[in-house]
Scaffold this active site. Structure first.
Site: not given
Ligand code: ARG
Length: 457
Positions: A289, A276, A155, A282
């Site tokens: 992804e 970024s 979980h 970043k």
């Protein structure tokens, strides 16, 4: 005039050409098409259906066309409809009337079936190779981390201590199944459609076993009617890639989570991260992804072809021309995803200390205390309750259960003795059942996968 234009009195509409043509994408089958035609004409000559000289001339012409295509000199014309007719038309231009004999005892229906099938079979092999390298990557990481503690989760909550190596080998197991699926699809679909002609076979005295040998198939297909409209091989690779990318998306998701500052279990290498455009600080996990995101189009391609095939009456229907673009797309995106996943894994930094720190959160050895008490003859429900009290004690001290001293533990219940060991290492090491996380078992798993890799060279 079209190669099939005999019965037509008007030219096809320009719009039809565009709508009907598969040439813009089935060009990619040029090699399989040429090889298939060479095998077919050689067989025709062997059977005395055309002469040896004619077959030689056809072969020469086809090899010339291959060169033209590969040197970007071939003139693509959409009104040729597809790769099969584009090549045949050019052959006739190059060698004259002999070229018109190539299509004897053959139809585009078996031609496209043989070309596309061979293309897909080759890709099945490419996938198996790529997956083996990915499995090796997991095994290599596992070897370095048989003792590296990691909070095992259920979980997405801390559950029990495991090793990072063990975690990596879960993925090796998953991808091994993928390997097997591609291999089994290859074997199942390794049958020759050539010579099935339009749907019913041919009255010419052809030898399908001969082209089977030349084209490296296992055997000719048994029923031509099925073969010319069978696209199971394409659906299988679409499914295999779907399952593969689903697996890839799971490790990708973990890499994304692990690389957050909250987890910081791994640091993705600069080579496989992106910045970024606005936030200078970043570093984004675009690689995992995108792998996760590729599942969308890849599942879509599978659903698309399943839908195309649904309810198609026998045998060939033009609907089937819709089979190629999705397969090309899934193959391309599947292969590159696995390739880049492997590189991202190889180049990431594994932050053991952070994994250890995290393992010390959440009282991961609570089950171990309950199991210890059960071994002392205490019924599990009661053991569960006593352990709950030990956890509360740890909480009150701002510590993890694994950090309590023996005396602190003994203060909970007199049946807890000096032999109690709730350290994280002990918890991991004691899980020695077959397939478990203990380092001895993880080593066994490493050997298992190494043996698999060796046997499947
Ligand atoms: N371009 C067609 C396809 O991809 C080739 C087969 C055409 N056969 C036919 N009878 N029109 O399916």
């Amino acid at each position: 005039m079209k190669l099939w234009g005999g019965r037509f009195s008007k030219q096809a509409a320009k719009l039809l050409d565009e709508f009907n043509a598969s040439l813009p994408f089935d060009k990619d089958l040029y090699l399989e098409d040429i090889e298939g035609s060479i095998a077919h004409s050689a067989m025709l000559a062997k059977q005395g259906i055309i002469t040896k000289e004619e077959a030689d001339k056809i072969k020469e012409g086809l090899l010339e066309i291959k060169k033209e295509i590969e040197n970007n000199e071939f003139k693509w014309d959409i009104s040729d409809e597809d790769i099969h007719m584009a090549i045949e038309k050019r052959l006739i231009e190059l060698i004259g009337d002999t070229g018109k004999k190539l299509h004897t005892a053959r139809s585009r229906n078996d031609q496209v079936a043989v070309d596309f099938r061979r293309w897909v079979l080759k890709k099945n092999i490419e996938f198996t190779k790529s997956i083996k390298e990915l499995i090796k990557t997991f095994v290599d990481i596992a070897k370095e981390h048989t003792n590296t503690l990691l909070p095992g989760m259920t979980h997405l909550q801390h559950a029990q201590p495991i090793s990072f190596g063990y975690h990596m080998l879960a993925y090796a197991s998953m991808f091994k199944r993928d390997y097997e699926r591609f291999k089994q699809s290859f074997e199942r679909n390794n049958i020759n459609p050539l010579g099935c002609a339009a749907l019913a076979g041919t009255p010419h005295n052809i030898d399908r076993f001969e082209t089977t040998k030349t084209l490296d198939f296992k055997e000719p297909s048994i029923n031509c009617l099925d073969t010319v409209s069978d696209r199971d091989f394409a659906l299988e690779i679409l499914f295999n890639i779907s399952m593969l990318i689903m697996h890839a998306s799971r490790i990708a998701e973990e890499m994304i989570i692990w690389s957050t500052s909250e987890f910081a279990f791994i640091t993705l290498s600069d080579e496989y991260s992106t910045g970024s455009s606005i936030m200078p600080q970043k570093k984004n996990p675009d690689v995992p992804e995108l792998i996760r995101g590729k599942t969308g189009r890849i599942y879509g391609n599978l659903m698309a072809l399943l839908t195309v095939m649904k309810g198609l009456p026998l045998a060939y229907n033009k609907d089937t021309q819709e089979d190629k673009e999705g397969v090309f797309d899934s193959v391309k995106n599947g292969l590159i995803s696995i390739e880049i996943l492997k590189e991202a894994l190889k180049t990431m930094t594994i932050n053991k200390e952070n994994m250890l720190k995290a393992t010390k959160k959440g009282h991961l050895t609570a089950t171990d205390l309950a199991d210890y008490l059960v071994n002392k003859g205490i019924p599990f429900r009661e053991a569960h309750h006593i352990t709950g009290r030990a956890v509360a004690l740890a909480e009150s001290k701002g510590a993890d259960l694994s950090e309590l001293s023996i005396n602190e533990l003994k203060s909970i219940d007199e049946r807890i003795g000096d032999d109690v060991n709730l350290t994280l290492e002990n918890s991991m090491n004691s899980r020695k059942s077959y397939g478990a996380t203990a380092p001895s078992r993880v080593k066994e798993q490493i050997e298992y996968f190494e043996k698999f890799l060796k046997e499947n060279k």
